[in-house]
Design a protein around this motif. Sequence first.
Motif, PDB file in Angstrom:
ATOM      1  N   UNK A 660       9.271 -12.197 -37.904  1.00  0.00           N
ATOM      2  CA  UNK A 660       7.930 -11.604 -37.969  1.00  0.00           C
ATOM      3  C   UNK A 660       7.893 -10.215 -37.361  1.00  0.00           C
ATOM      4  N   UNK A 661       8.598 -10.031 -36.238  1.00  0.00           N
ATOM      5  CA  UNK A 661       8.678  -8.715 -35.597  1.00  0.00           C
ATOM      6  C   UNK A 661       9.373  -7.708 -36.507  1.00  0.00           C
ATOM      7  N   UNK A 662      10.444  -8.154 -37.179  1.00  0.00           N
ATOM      8  CA  UNK A 662      11.169  -7.265 -38.094  1.00  0.00           C
ATOM      9  C   UNK A 662      10.278  -6.823 -39.249  1.00  0.00           C
ATOM     10  N   UNK A 677      16.134   0.429 -40.453  1.00  0.00           N
ATOM     11  CA  UNK A 677      17.471  -0.052 -40.112  1.00  0.00           C
ATOM     12  C   UNK A 677      17.361  -1.435 -39.494  1.00  0.00           C
ATOM     13  N   UNK A 678      17.946  -2.462 -40.096  1.00  0.00           N
ATOM     14  CA  UNK A 678      17.872  -3.819 -39.545  1.00  0.00           C
ATOM     15  C   UNK A 678      18.539  -3.881 -38.175  1.00  0.00           C
ATOM     16  N   UNK A 687      18.878 -13.525 -38.681  1.00  0.00           N
ATOM     17  CA  UNK A 687      17.968 -12.381 -38.588  1.00  0.00           C
ATOM     18  C   UNK A 687      18.582 -11.159 -39.259  1.00  0.00           C
ATOM     19  N   UNK A 688      19.876 -10.922 -39.079  1.00  0.00           N
ATOM     20  CA  UNK A 688      20.529  -9.785 -39.733  1.00  0.00           C
ATOM     21  C   UNK A 688      20.464  -9.918 -41.254  1.00  0.00           C
ATOM     22  N   UNK A 689      20.720 -11.133 -41.743  1.00  0.00           N
ATOM     23  CA  UNK A 689      20.726 -11.371 -43.188  1.00  0.00           C
ATOM     24  C   UNK A 689      19.350 -11.125 -43.796  1.00  0.00           C
ATOM     25  N   UNK A 690      18.305 -11.666 -43.171  1.00  0.00           N
ATOM     26  CA  UNK A 690      16.962 -11.527 -43.737  1.00  0.00           C
ATOM     27  C   UNK A 690      16.407 -10.127 -43.542  1.00  0.00           C
ATOM     28  N   UNK A 691      16.587  -9.568 -42.337  1.00  0.00           N
ATOM     29  CA  UNK A 691      16.023  -8.250 -42.050  1.00  0.00           C
ATOM     30  C   UNK A 691      16.615  -7.189 -42.958  1.00  0.00           C
ATOM     31  N   UNK A 692      17.864  -7.402 -43.415  1.00  0.00           N
ATOM     32  CA  UNK A 692      18.487  -6.417 -44.301  1.00  0.00           C
ATOM     33  C   UNK A 692      17.779  -6.343 -45.648  1.00  0.00           C
TER      34      UNK A 692
END
Length: 796
Positions: A660-662, A677-678, A687-692
């Motif tokens: 949610x923060x991302x 930038x993730x 989180x890295x996978x989704x934020x990208x």
Amino acid sequence: GIFPRVVHEVFDIMHERKSTHQFILTVSAIEFYLGKCYDLLVDDDGNDNGNDNGQSKDPIVIDCDDFEPRGHVKTRLESMDDIMPVLAKIQENRTVRATRMNAKTDDCGGSSRSHCALILTLFQVDHSSPSSSGRGKYVKTTFTLVNFAGAARPDKTGKDRCSGMEVMMDLRANRVVKTGAQAFVINWELFEIGTAVIKATKDHQLGRKYIPPRQGVSPFLQFVASCMNGSALTGMLVTVSQSNRCGWETWFTMKYGTDLSKLRVPVKPQVSVDIKEALRITERDLQIVSELLEKTPEVGAPSSKYYIGRKILSKELKERLIFLEEVAVPPPILQDISLSSPTVLLDGKRPMKKSKPHTSSVYVRIKPKVSSPKNSTQYSEEDEMEIKHSNSKTCVKRLSGWTDDCIYLTGNHGTEEYDFPRQVIGPDVSQQEAYTHMLPNFVDSFTMEGYEAAYNVLFFAYGRAESGKRYTIFGSPLSLTQSELHPQWGIFPRVVNHVFQTMDRRPNTKYILTASAIEFYLGGCYDLLADNNRIIIENFEPTGHSKERLNSYHDVVPFLTKAYENRSVQAATTQMSSNTEDSSRSHCALILTLLQLDSSSHQYTKSTFTLVDFAGAETPEKTGKKRRNGSEIMTDLIAGKEIQDGAQGYVINWELFEIGTAVIQATEQHRLGNKYLPPRQLASPFLQFLASCLDGSALLGMVVTISQVMGNGWETWFTMKYGTELSKLRAPIRTQSIMDVKAALDNAGMELAQANEALKKTPETGSPSSKYYSLRVINVKELEQSVIYLQELVAI
């Protein structure tokens, strides 16, 4: 009061048009104080609410050509939840003083000593009435509510009366202006506005153009008088007191209302224009201003006096361009209509779509109630939870109702309304109807059906345990034993069936469809198709995972069966799960990869459709286990100890919160025109996978599932809040590249040769470069598979 109700009415009206209109609503707040103009939405740590002349604030500029303020903050409003913090900030920053008529108390700082303008700006495009270019009609309008400082006799401020000359000398010398002198300035400005009304009315009666005053007037007078040229509908509310001691002020108010009621002007409406033309003009103006700004030194030249104005104008044009690009995109319901015209091939190539802002589409599905049979003497588990919580005084929230696009939760403090859903799917809706509401546009974008290029798609599914999420995504257990299309099949098997139906209708298109399944569990990433082998997230993408070839929709059931058997679940001993169903303790990503080749033009493209099944948020005590704190959990993870149920709930909730923060960070960066930038540090692979995917590389959608059981009120409330946050995402979407298939094959072959060369130079052990060995082996394996698929497409 009036202003929040105006905002509420605007949202109501625009949401009724959401199937045909795109809109953006912003709010600004400007203070006019002692002959200057200030931004009330800029944080001002030095402001003591008016105990100076505004020296601690940065004034903003009133444009001398159109008398509009420049350089002020425009805060975007997504819903009614956003307006109250704005109003609180305005109240905090506005200049006030204690007077005899308004004493300073704990709740009130005193009497406002300034005028305040609250400006709503509405950007909207009607996509149901295309213009000559085939795009929608765009119009921009403003609603300005001006709160005048109250007229008062200077002696009623409790201070000495000051002459106009003394006031002007204090202002010019930048000395503190006394409270009595402030009243003089306020009364003078109000008098001048009345004079401007009389002059504007007379000019209009004589058929002359009214020109607002420029010399010897305050910015407030310029701003208000500029609205008397017919550019705005004008209304006014005057308030009076019944107190006998306010007689002089009441008389002045009546006289003032009489003067302003005499205004007669020919009002001009705002004209709608082609959104494509509006974009072209804004881009042209931005280019001109940017070129002028580059040629303007900040100091030391005669043209330096224009530097600040040009810098402000450049910033405003950039912001306007972002808004225009966003509203230029048709709503999802109309996208397939507005973009489904046949694509004209020029020189055998498909034209690429321009990157445009995209709003995530969030849907809500409500699970039917499961009650015991009428003649049964036993209660079902849901009935027991209902009875338990209806008799409890601690029930905080419960689902109390819904409409087609709104959810209502009722608790001890009243009813809350959540209007973020694009569609609320009721408990009586079939699986096929639910799919039709949510997925067809996404699948068409993925397969390039009616679009100029293909899009990647990321579709979330979120809901607490026992909310119907698994049924929505996969279908019933019985349906997943059938290889033929079953009425109870969920979203994912229907997506696969839809893809095959679409691609098989194109005799000139050759394609390959593969499927992968990845599990994210307690900070790790695992391959569900290869006995939970650990895989790596490299450059925000999973590498080394298995890809199963799907030759028809019949293959989807064995694929899902294999993936689900390997998924981490917790035995059904939690309070959230029934005795017949385990609770998933991990997130799961199902990835479809489509390679397609137009054999007539030899154009090749690759796109992905990712469905992410979130583990459900829950209060850790509902797992039936002891609550753990974050420090204990991280210590156990590092030490390789087994993580208990309650701790797993903590990790799940933390990851959901970070996502949610991302979303908030990505939306803000896109709004400012910056590259998102993730996160890389202290972020889990999930989180890295989704934020990208929040950088514009994928179309985004989400379905949240909720239960009607009263005992699940906290989880339902959290789900609604989570859906609200994810619905705010705005991202400029990029299409997938289209290239000649032979060029793609040559590039893949070149990359494979380079990867093999790098692998040969990398010893497996005993060297500093050995740390790259595993990754390079995986890279070679994936490139070999890509070459095989491309060769197969060329051969076909």
